[in-house]
Scaffold this motif. Structure first.
Motif, PDB file in Angstrom:
ATOM      1  N   LEU A   1       0.890  -0.925   0.122  1.00  0.00           N
ATOM      2  CA  LEU A   1      -0.092  -0.079  -0.429  1.00  0.00           C
ATOM      3  C   LEU A   1       0.765   1.314   0.240  1.00  0.00           C
ATOM      4  O   LEU A   1       0.595   1.780  -0.212  1.00  0.00           O
ATOM      5  CB  LEU A   1      -0.948  -0.522   1.262  1.00  0.00           C
ATOM      6  N   VAL A   2       2.420   1.046  -0.551  1.00  0.00           N
ATOM      7  CA  VAL A   2       2.697   2.156  -0.237  1.00  0.00           C
ATOM      8  C   VAL A   2       3.974   1.909  -0.979  1.00  0.00           C
ATOM      9  O   VAL A   2       4.480   0.904  -1.109  1.00  0.00           O
ATOM     10  CB  VAL A   2       3.574   2.311   1.031  1.00  0.00           C
ATOM     11  N   TYR A   3       4.903   3.498  -0.865  1.00  0.00           N
ATOM     12  CA  TYR A   3       5.931   2.565  -1.878  1.00  0.00           C
ATOM     13  C   TYR A   3       7.100   4.174  -1.825  1.00  0.00           C
ATOM     14  O   TYR A   3       6.751   5.297  -1.771  1.00  0.00           O
ATOM     15  CB  TYR A   3       5.405   3.048  -4.111  1.00  0.00           C
ATOM     16  N   ALA A   4       8.277   3.641  -2.632  1.00  0.00           N
ATOM     17  CA  ALA A   4       9.663   4.894  -2.974  1.00  0.00           C
ATOM     18  C   ALA A   4       9.083   5.947  -4.109  1.00  0.00           C
ATOM     19  O   ALA A   4       9.159   5.334  -4.321  1.00  0.00           O
ATOM     20  CB  ALA A   4      10.756   4.460  -2.521  1.00  0.00           C
ATOM     21  N   CYS A   5       9.313   7.293  -3.344  1.00  0.00           N
ATOM     22  CA  CYS A   5       8.966   8.371  -4.640  1.00  0.00           C
ATOM     23  C   CYS A   5      10.541   8.646  -4.572  1.00  0.00           C
ATOM     24  O   CYS A   5      10.581   9.423  -3.541  1.00  0.00           O
ATOM     25  CB  CYS A   5       8.258   9.301  -4.466  1.00  0.00           C
TER      26      CYS A   5
ATOM     27  N   LEU B   1      10.903   1.190  -6.879  1.00  0.00           N
ATOM     28  CA  LEU B   1      12.108   2.229  -6.090  1.00  0.00           C
ATOM     29  C   LEU B   1      12.511   1.585  -4.494  1.00  0.00           C
ATOM     30  O   LEU B   1      11.830   1.385  -3.930  1.00  0.00           O
ATOM     31  CB  LEU B   1      12.247   3.628  -6.327  1.00  0.00           C
ATOM     32  N   ASP B   2      13.825   1.431  -4.167  1.00  0.00           N
ATOM     33  CA  ASP B   2      14.236   0.990  -2.554  1.00  0.00           C
ATOM     34  C   ASP B   2      13.557   2.465  -2.139  1.00  0.00           C
ATOM     35  O   ASP B   2      13.882   2.889  -2.000  1.00  0.00           O
ATOM     36  CB  ASP B   2      16.110   1.166  -2.665  1.00  0.00           C
ATOM     37  N   PHE B   3      12.914   1.712  -0.586  1.00  0.00           N
ATOM     38  CA  PHE B   3      12.437   2.779   0.174  1.00  0.00           C
ATOM     39  C   PHE B   3      13.917   3.485   1.209  1.00  0.00           C
ATOM     40  O   PHE B   3      13.681   4.535   1.481  1.00  0.00           O
ATOM     41  CB  PHE B   3      12.148   1.808   1.459  1.00  0.00           C
ATOM     42  N   ALA B   4      15.141   3.510   1.310  1.00  0.00           N
ATOM     43  CA  ALA B   4      16.570   3.812   1.664  1.00  0.00           C
ATOM     44  C   ALA B   4      16.584   5.759   0.477  1.00  0.00           C
ATOM     45  O   ALA B   4      16.036   5.142  -0.591  1.00  0.00           O
ATOM     46  CB  ALA B   4      17.331   2.972   1.673  1.00  0.00           C
ATOM     47  N   ASN B   5      16.296   6.156   2.051  1.00  0.00           N
ATOM     48  CA  ASN B   5      16.953   7.633   1.173  1.00  0.00           C
ATOM     49  C   ASN B   5      14.985   8.086   0.750  1.00  0.00           C
ATOM     50  O   ASN B   5      15.872   9.069  -0.332  1.00  0.00           O
ATOM     51  CB  ASN B   5      17.817   7.424   1.001  1.00  0.00           C
ATOM     52  N   GLN B   6      14.398   7.725   0.320  1.00  0.00           N
ATOM     53  CA  GLN B   6      13.721   8.172  -0.653  1.00  0.00           C
ATOM     54  C   GLN B   6      12.079   8.424   0.279  1.00  0.00           C
ATOM     55  O   GLN B   6      11.573   7.922   0.974  1.00  0.00           O
ATOM     56  CB  GLN B   6      12.987   7.338  -2.218  1.00  0.00           C
TER      57      GLN B   6
END
Ligand code: GLU
Length: 305
Positions: free
Chosen positions: A112-116, A138-143
């Protein structure tokens, strides 16, 4: 990390017939408390106590860069001077970041969530996010982390403002829960803590009315019970602007706590209370509390500072 269960039952007591009321006052230390904050504190307190409820203070300090020096101390001093007592220990959101991350993880497991990676520059002045990064995985780190919304009307019945609706897809788009710099967005922290603290009733300023559908949506995605809402009209200054830190509203002067308390009770349309020690004034205000008397609409006219 799993989110703990909330400490209080959601809506009804053991007999299952009387509504359990847990309310809160949740200031952000982004400036000293002003007369508008006092109105919110008084109304949330009186409404909780008039309904034999519990009243909780929570400091909403996740937005570290916006914290105003010493405002946390000013909030505590005001609570003390106005003799407001939180029924449970005051919590500070900056100490609870793991809990908000756990909620994001819960949403991530359900996709339900995604990196942007969109920067403000890319987004420009368009306030409705069109979902550019939704399928990029995208990877969640630093986004930044955004939550998906759907094309449906979310409505709620506000105890003062009546029905309020929003379609998050067309009005806003997928919105940010965690910023790229790691700061947890207010919408997420408020929803998680309202749940974990067993809050049943939210009483706050009408400036937050438009946030409510986002919070209801998040609560639904996380499987939390729906809350009751009452959005108070806002005290306006002589220029017709709402009292706010941005408009340089005066900090509450704790030397004049009884007079200010009396003014706040009157601004809420309630019967006057005798000037006395603040806790006695509050007790009288609770005994006389009548939400039918609160001024209608989203603004209280008067010359407030
Ligand atoms: N922390 C918010 C503020 O000071 C209020 C949050 C809420 O009541 O939901 O404006």
């Amino acid at each position: 990390m799993l989110l703990p269960n909330p400490p209080l039952p959601p809506s009804f007591d053991n007999e299952g017939d009387r509504m359990v009321y847990t309310g809160r006052f949740a200031p952000s230390p982004t400036g000293p408390l002003h007369f508008g904050s006092l109105i919110t504190a008084v109304a949330s307190y009186c409404d909780a106590k008039a309904n034999q409820g519990t009243w909780i203070v929570r400091i909403e300090d996740t937005d570290i860069p916006r914290i105003y020096p010493d405002s946390e101390q000013h909030i505590l001093k005001c609570l003390d001077a106005f003799e407001f007592e939180s029924d449970v220990e005051i919590i500070y959101q900056k100490n609870r970041l793991d809990l908000y991350d756990a909620a994001i993880e819960q949403l991530q497991q359900k996709q339900l969530v995604y990196a942007c990676e969109c920067t403000r520059k890319i987004l420009g002045s368009n306030h409705i996010y069109t979902g550019t990064c939704r399928e990029k995985h995208l990877d969640f780190a630093n986004q930044a982390i955004r939550v998906k919304v759907s094309d449906q009307n979310i409505c709620f019945q506000d105890h003062l403002q009546g029905q309020h609706c929003s379609n998050l897809q067309t009005d806003l788009g997928n919105f940010v829960l965690k910023r790229r710099d790691g700061i947890i967005n207010y919408q997420l922290a408020v929803v998680v803590d309202d749940y974990l603290q067993g809050i049943t009733h939210v009483v706050r300023g009408a400036d937050l009315l438009d946030n409510t559908e986002r919070q209801i949506w998040l609560g639904q995605l996380l499987g939390y019970p729906q809350l009751e809402y009452m959005h108070l009209p806002l005290a306006m200054n002589a220029q017709g602007q709402k009292l706010s830190k941005q408009n340089l509203a005066h900090a509450l002067d704790i030397q004049h706590a009884p007079e200010l308390l009396s003014q706040a009770i009157s601004a809420l349309g309630q019967q006057p209370v005798d000037i006395d020690q603040p806790h006695k004034m509050l007790a009288q205000a609770v005994a006389q509390w009548d939400i039918q008397l609160i001024p209608k609409g989203t603004e209280i006219q008067g010359i407030f500072k």
